[in-house]
Design a protein around this motif. Structure first.
Motif, short mmCIF file in Angstrom:
data_model
loop_
_atom_site.label_atom_id
_atom_site.label_comp_id
_atom_site.label_asym_id
_atom_site.label_seq_id
_atom_site.Cartn_x
_atom_site.Cartn_y
_atom_site.Cartn_z
N LEU A 30 0.82 -1.20 0.00
CA LEU A 30 0.00 0.00 0.00
C LEU A 30 0.86 1.26 0.00
O LEU A 30 0.53 2.25 -0.65
N LEU A 31 1.98 1.23 0.71
CA LEU A 31 2.90 2.37 0.69
C LEU A 31 3.48 2.59 -0.71
O LEU A 31 3.63 3.73 -1.15
N GLU A 32 3.77 1.52 -1.41
CA GLU A 32 4.29 1.65 -2.77
C GLU A 32 3.24 2.26 -3.70
O GLU A 32 3.54 3.12 -4.53
N VAL A 33 2.00 1.83 -3.57
CA VAL A 33 0.91 2.43 -4.37
C VAL A 33 0.82 3.92 -4.05
O VAL A 33 0.73 4.76 -4.95
N ALA A 75 -10.69 -6.15 -0.73
CA ALA A 75 -11.10 -4.96 0.01
C ALA A 75 -11.25 -3.75 -0.90
O ALA A 75 -11.78 -2.72 -0.50
N GLY A 76 -10.75 -3.86 -2.14
CA GLY A 76 -10.81 -2.76 -3.08
C GLY A 76 -9.73 -1.72 -2.89
O GLY A 76 -9.76 -0.66 -3.49
N PHE A 77 -8.72 -2.04 -2.07
CA PHE A 77 -7.63 -1.09 -1.83
C PHE A 77 -6.60 -1.11 -2.95
O PHE A 77 -5.92 -0.11 -3.18
N VAL A 78 -6.47 -2.22 -3.64
CA VAL A 78 -5.61 -2.29 -4.82
C VAL A 78 -6.37 -2.94 -5.96
O VAL A 78 -7.32 -3.69 -5.75
N PHE A 93 -9.11 2.79 -2.58
CA PHE A 93 -7.80 3.21 -2.06
C PHE A 93 -7.90 4.50 -1.26
O PHE A 93 -7.24 4.65 -0.24
N ARG A 94 -8.74 5.42 -1.69
CA ARG A 94 -8.87 6.71 -0.99
C ARG A 94 -9.33 6.52 0.46
O ARG A 94 -9.04 7.36 1.30
N ILE A 100 -2.30 5.36 5.27
CA ILE A 100 -1.04 5.11 4.57
C ILE A 100 -0.19 6.38 4.58
O ILE A 100 1.03 6.33 4.79
N ARG A 101 -0.81 7.52 4.36
CA ARG A 101 -0.09 8.80 4.41
C ARG A 101 0.52 9.01 5.79
O ARG A 101 1.66 9.45 5.92
#
Length: 115
Positions: A30-33, A75-78, A93-94, A100-101
């Protein structure tokens, strides 16, 4: 005591987010995305490019493909294209991006094994 339907949805989405974030490899993905979105390097990147950067064992690579990526995609995060082997931000992702931020912006103050 009754629970408002909205409160229940928020709690379950928060629980789902913490469940996803409970694993170091999922946090790293997630950090890479997040990093790529910030740098405008395109929406998708290769799973192989991500796994080649670290010293991941074959077992870890298998878990990424068979456990972590499916969980993040469900989960729809990626958005994960299995055939092309690419990962990008998913439709939800939002929803996880603020967490993540927070990890990204405070990475120097977090224990090494968190990221």
């Amino acid at each position: 005591m009754t629970t408002d339907h909205h409160e229940s949805d928020v709690a379950s989405s928060l629980d789902a987010m913490f469940d996803v974030l409970s694993d170091r490899y999922r946090r790293r993905l997630l950090l890479e995305v997040y990093r790529r979105r910030r740098r405008s390097e395109g929406e998708a990147f290769g799973v192989d490019a991500f796994t080649a950067r670290g010293e991941l064992s074959e077992e870890c690579r298998g878990r990424l493909r068979h456990v972590h990526l499916p969980k993040l995609a469900a989960a729809g995060f990626v958005a994960w294209d299995r055939e092309r082997g690419t990962i990008g931000p998913g439709p939800h992702f939002r929803e996880i991006e603020p967490a993540i931020r927070l990890l990204h912006d405070n990475r120097d103050e977090l224990p090494d094994d968190w990221l």
